[in-house]
Design an enzyme around this catalytic site. Structure first.
Site, PDB file in Angstrom:
ATOM      1  N   ILE A 235       0.836  -1.211   0.000  1.00 13.05           N
ATOM      2  CA  ILE A 235       0.000   0.000   0.000  1.00 13.05           C
ATOM      3  C   ILE A 235       0.871   1.262   0.000  1.00 13.05           C
ATOM      4  O   ILE A 235       0.587   2.221  -0.726  1.00 13.05           O
ATOM      5  CB  ILE A 235      -0.959  -0.030   1.218  1.00 13.05           C
ATOM      6  CG1 ILE A 235      -2.001  -1.138   1.038  1.00 13.05           C
ATOM      7  CG2 ILE A 235      -1.632   1.327   1.419  1.00 13.05           C
ATOM      8  CD1 ILE A 235      -2.862  -1.436   2.279  1.00 13.05           C
TER       9      ILE A 235
ATOM     10  N   ASP B 219      13.593   3.272  11.292  1.00 10.03           N
ATOM     11  CA  ASP B 219      12.651   2.411  12.007  1.00 10.03           C
ATOM     12  C   ASP B 219      11.658   3.342  12.702  1.00 10.03           C
ATOM     13  O   ASP B 219      12.054   4.113  13.587  1.00 10.03           O
ATOM     14  CB  ASP B 219      13.439   1.565  13.023  1.00 10.03           C
ATOM     15  CG  ASP B 219      12.549   0.624  13.812  1.00 10.03           C
ATOM     16  OD1 ASP B 219      11.332   0.888  13.923  1.00 10.03           O
ATOM     17  OD2 ASP B 219      13.063  -0.377  14.336  1.00 10.03           O
TER      18      ASP B 219
ATOM     19  N   ASN C 146       2.122   5.040   7.247  1.00  6.71           N
ATOM     20  CA  ASN C 146       1.530   3.827   6.679  1.00  6.71           C
ATOM     21  C   ASN C 146       2.165   2.534   7.195  1.00  6.71           C
ATOM     22  O   ASN C 146       1.522   1.488   7.206  1.00  6.71           O
ATOM     23  CB  ASN C 146       1.672   3.916   5.149  1.00  6.71           C
ATOM     24  CG  ASN C 146       1.433   2.591   4.469  1.00  6.71           C
ATOM     25  OD1 ASN C 146       0.291   2.171   4.285  1.00  6.71           O
ATOM     26  ND2 ASN C 146       2.514   1.891   4.117  1.00  6.71           N
TER      27      ASN C 146
ATOM     28  N   TYR D 213      -3.053  -6.570  17.019  1.00  4.68           N
ATOM     29  CA  TYR D 213      -3.280  -5.784  15.798  1.00  4.68           C
ATOM     30  C   TYR D 213      -4.514  -4.884  15.977  1.00  4.68           C
ATOM     31  O   TYR D 213      -4.470  -3.685  15.685  1.00  4.68           O
ATOM     32  CB  TYR D 213      -3.458  -6.732  14.610  1.00  4.68           C
ATOM     33  CG  TYR D 213      -3.499  -6.042  13.260  1.00  4.68           C
ATOM     34  CD1 TYR D 213      -2.338  -5.508  12.703  1.00  4.68           C
ATOM     35  CD2 TYR D 213      -4.694  -5.926  12.540  1.00  4.68           C
ATOM     36  CE1 TYR D 213      -2.356  -4.874  11.468  1.00  4.68           C
ATOM     37  CE2 TYR D 213      -4.722  -5.298  11.311  1.00  4.68           C
ATOM     38  CZ  TYR D 213      -3.556  -4.777  10.769  1.00  4.68           C
ATOM     39  OH  TYR D 213      -3.594  -4.146   9.543  1.00  4.68           O
TER      40      TYR D 213
ATOM     41  N   LYS E 294      -4.636  -0.776  15.920  1.00  6.49           N
ATOM     42  CA  LYS E 294      -5.354  -0.054  14.858  1.00  6.49           C
ATOM     43  C   LYS E 294      -6.517   0.783  15.424  1.00  6.49           C
ATOM     44  O   LYS E 294      -6.871   1.819  14.856  1.00  6.49           O
ATOM     45  CB  LYS E 294      -5.840  -1.042  13.782  1.00  6.49           C
ATOM     46  CG  LYS E 294      -4.691  -1.709  13.004  1.00  6.49           C
ATOM     47  CD  LYS E 294      -3.853  -0.681  12.265  1.00  6.49           C
ATOM     48  CE  LYS E 294      -2.757  -1.316  11.432  1.00  6.49           C
ATOM     49  NZ  LYS E 294      -1.942  -0.316  10.712  1.00  6.49           N
TER      50      LYS E 294
ATOM     51  N   THR F 128      -1.433  -7.612  -0.765  1.00  8.45           N
ATOM     52  CA  THR F 128      -0.082  -7.052  -0.606  1.00  8.45           C
ATOM     53  C   THR F 128       0.786  -8.167   0.002  1.00  8.45           C
ATOM     54  O   THR F 128       0.256  -9.201   0.430  1.00  8.45           O
ATOM     55  CB  THR F 128      -0.069  -5.860   0.382  1.00  8.45           C
ATOM     56  OG1 THR F 128      -0.325  -6.362   1.692  1.00  8.45           O
ATOM     57  CG2 THR F 128      -1.066  -4.776   0.028  1.00  8.45           C
TER      58      THR F 128
HETATM   59  P1  NAD Z   1       3.202  -4.626   3.840  1.00  4.71           P
HETATM   60  O1  NAD Z   1       3.703  -5.590   4.863  1.00  4.71           O
HETATM   61  O2  NAD Z   1       3.137  -5.093   2.447  1.00  4.71           O
HETATM   62  O3  NAD Z   1       4.093  -3.289   3.903  1.00  4.71           O
HETATM   63  C1  NAD Z   1       4.351  -2.669   5.132  1.00  4.71           C
HETATM   64  C2  NAD Z   1       5.723  -2.013   5.070  1.00  4.71           C
HETATM   65  O4  NAD Z   1       5.977  -1.435   6.369  1.00  4.71           O
HETATM   66  C3  NAD Z   1       6.864  -3.014   4.791  1.00  4.71           C
HETATM   67  O5  NAD Z   1       7.634  -2.615   3.678  1.00  4.71           O
HETATM   68  C4  NAD Z   1       7.648  -3.012   6.078  1.00  4.71           C
HETATM   69  O6  NAD Z   1       9.061  -3.193   5.901  1.00  4.71           O
HETATM   70  C5  NAD Z   1       7.355  -1.627   6.634  1.00  4.71           C
HETATM   71  N1  NAD Z   1       7.655  -1.562   8.074  1.00  4.71           N
HETATM   72  C6  NAD Z   1       7.369  -2.495   9.020  1.00  4.71           C
HETATM   73  N2  NAD Z   1       7.878  -2.129  10.196  1.00  4.71           N
HETATM   74  C7  NAD Z   1       8.498  -0.923   9.997  1.00  4.71           C
HETATM   75  C8  NAD Z   1       9.209  -0.047  10.847  1.00  4.71           C
HETATM   76  N3  NAD Z   1       9.399  -0.338  12.144  1.00  4.71           N
HETATM   77  N4  NAD Z   1       9.711   1.091  10.325  1.00  4.71           N
HETATM   78  C9  NAD Z   1       9.535   1.406   8.999  1.00  4.71           C
HETATM   79  N5  NAD Z   1       8.862   0.584   8.145  1.00  4.71           N
HETATM   80  C10 NAD Z   1       8.358  -0.564   8.649  1.00  4.71           C
HETATM   81  O7  NAD Z   1       1.787  -4.114   4.353  1.00  4.71           O
HETATM   82  P2  NAD Z   1       0.580  -3.404   3.548  1.00  4.71           P
HETATM   83  O8  NAD Z   1      -0.444  -4.442   3.298  1.00  4.71           O
HETATM   84  O9  NAD Z   1       1.095  -2.580   2.440  1.00  4.71           O
HETATM   85  O10 NAD Z   1       0.006  -2.489   4.733  1.00  4.71           O
HETATM   86  C11 NAD Z   1       0.251  -1.080   4.831  1.00  4.71           C
HETATM   87  C12 NAD Z   1      -0.539  -0.553   6.027  1.00  4.71           C
HETATM   88  O11 NAD Z   1      -1.936  -0.789   5.802  1.00  4.71           O
HETATM   89  C13 NAD Z   1      -0.181  -1.229   7.347  1.00  4.71           C
HETATM   90  O12 NAD Z   1      -0.229  -0.290   8.400  1.00  4.71           O
HETATM   91  C14 NAD Z   1      -1.285  -2.251   7.509  1.00  4.71           C
HETATM   92  O13 NAD Z   1      -1.496  -2.620   8.855  1.00  4.71           O
HETATM   93  C15 NAD Z   1      -2.468  -1.523   6.906  1.00  4.71           C
HETATM   94  N6  NAD Z   1      -3.527  -2.422   6.445  1.00  4.71           N
HETATM   95  C16 NAD Z   1      -3.300  -3.334   5.465  1.00  4.71           C
HETATM   96  C17 NAD Z   1      -4.330  -4.187   5.076  1.00  4.71           C
HETATM   97  C18 NAD Z   1      -4.178  -5.235   3.990  1.00  4.71           C
HETATM   98  O14 NAD Z   1      -5.126  -5.991   3.770  1.00  4.71           O
HETATM   99  N7  NAD Z   1      -3.065  -5.308   3.289  1.00  4.71           N
HETATM  100  C19 NAD Z   1      -5.591  -4.101   5.709  1.00  4.71           C
HETATM  101  C20 NAD Z   1      -5.775  -3.157   6.714  1.00  4.71           C
HETATM  102  C21 NAD Z   1      -4.736  -2.311   7.071  1.00  4.71           C
END
Ligand code: NAD
Length: 267
Positions: free
Chosen positions: A17, A64, A91, A157, A161, A192
């Protein structure tokens, strides 16, 4: 190169995302600072190359987001390299699937640190910079459908959230007077890397091997199979609402957490 619409920083933008949001905001005319963990630097560089090809300025600010000093430096570096900060998208996130009873304190702490402390630090340092600049701003955070309604096997989680929604409302109340809006997005199931072990290619929920309790597994599967809109959520579906919230047009929207989940949650 056309005139910049402003400068946006997106955390966790090496993939999923975050990457999609970064590309969308670049296409919208923003110069972009890309953040992820230092271990993701090769992917960040590849997103940076894509943004350069769109014709926008870009910089990479690995950090981080759980570490106070690193977030402060990340914002400072982005400002030095691109000339300011107009949009912060907090994000970055991690997911943990475990029952209340089997979950560990370590996983609770890690999930909370990335998903709640991370946005808190990003909101705080972005707000300080935006107030100093005196030209308003947009702060946007990642909540989830699980930040609006409980799912079994999601205690850390869900708590993290839900926390993003509380943080977003407080920040919206305090920062409105500076012309800064603060909102969050609440995705449903989006394809993703985060969800690759939870849904198959066709988007069908698959929690075999993740959730050992058949009743909980059935509960989630049935909920996700009965989403009103029949579509497999894509990162671009989230990038599109972030694009709007980041725009000048969205100046009268604040303190909201907008669901993009095909209708799972209707509160
Ligand atoms: P993803 O795992 O594909 O990407 C998340 C990114 O965050 C990764 O590249 C990871 O390295 C980075 N990250 C993790 N810990 C970190 C840290 N301490 N510092 C910096 N970067 C860090 O996840 P996504 O699906 O793209 O999700 C993006 C956001 O949307 C997240 O917050 C997730 O909880 C939320 N979300 C996703 C979904 C879904 O279905 N994919 C649903 C609801 C919410």
């Amino acid at each position: 190169m056309s005139i910049s619409k402003g400068i946006a920083l997106i955390t966790g933008s090496a993939q999923g995302i975050g990457r999609s949001i970064a590309l969308r905001l670049a296409r919208d005319g923003f110069d972009v600072a890309l953040n992820d963990l230092p271990t993701k630097s090769p992917q960040l560089e590849s997103v940076a190359t894509e943004i350069e090809s769109i014709g926008r300025q870009v910089c990479v600010v690995p950090a981080d987001v759980t570490v106070n000093e690193q977030v402060k430096e990340m914002v400072g570096d982005a400002v030095t390299k691109l000339g300011g900060l107009d949009v912060m998208v907090a994000n970055a996130g991690v997911v943990t699937v475990a029952s209340l009873i089997s979950s560990s304190v370590e996983s609770w702490d890690h999930t909370s640190a990335v998903n709640a402390r991370g946005p808190y630090l990003c909101y705080k340092y972005a707000a300080m910079q935006m107030i100093d600049q005196g030209r308003g701003g947009r702060i946007i955070g990642a909540s989830s459908v699980v930040g609006k309604m409980a799912f079994p096997y999601s205690c850390s989680y869900a708590a993290s959230k839900f926390a993003v929604r509380g943080l977003t409302q407080v920040a919206a109340l305090e920062l409105g007077k500076y012309g800064i809006t603060v909102n969050a997005y609440a995705p449903g199931g989006i394809q993703t890397p985060m969800t690759k072990d939870m849904m198959d290619e066709s988007g069908k929920a698959d929690f075999e091997g993740l959730i050992d309790d058949p009743v909980s597994r059935e509960w989630i599967t049935s909920l996700l199979e009965n989403v009103p809109i029949k579509h497999v959520g894509q990162p671009e579906d989230i990038a599109s609402i972030v694009s709007y919230l980041a725009s000048k047009e969205a100046h009268f929207i604040t303190g909201q957490c907008i669901s993009v989940d095909g209708g799972i949650s209707m509160t």
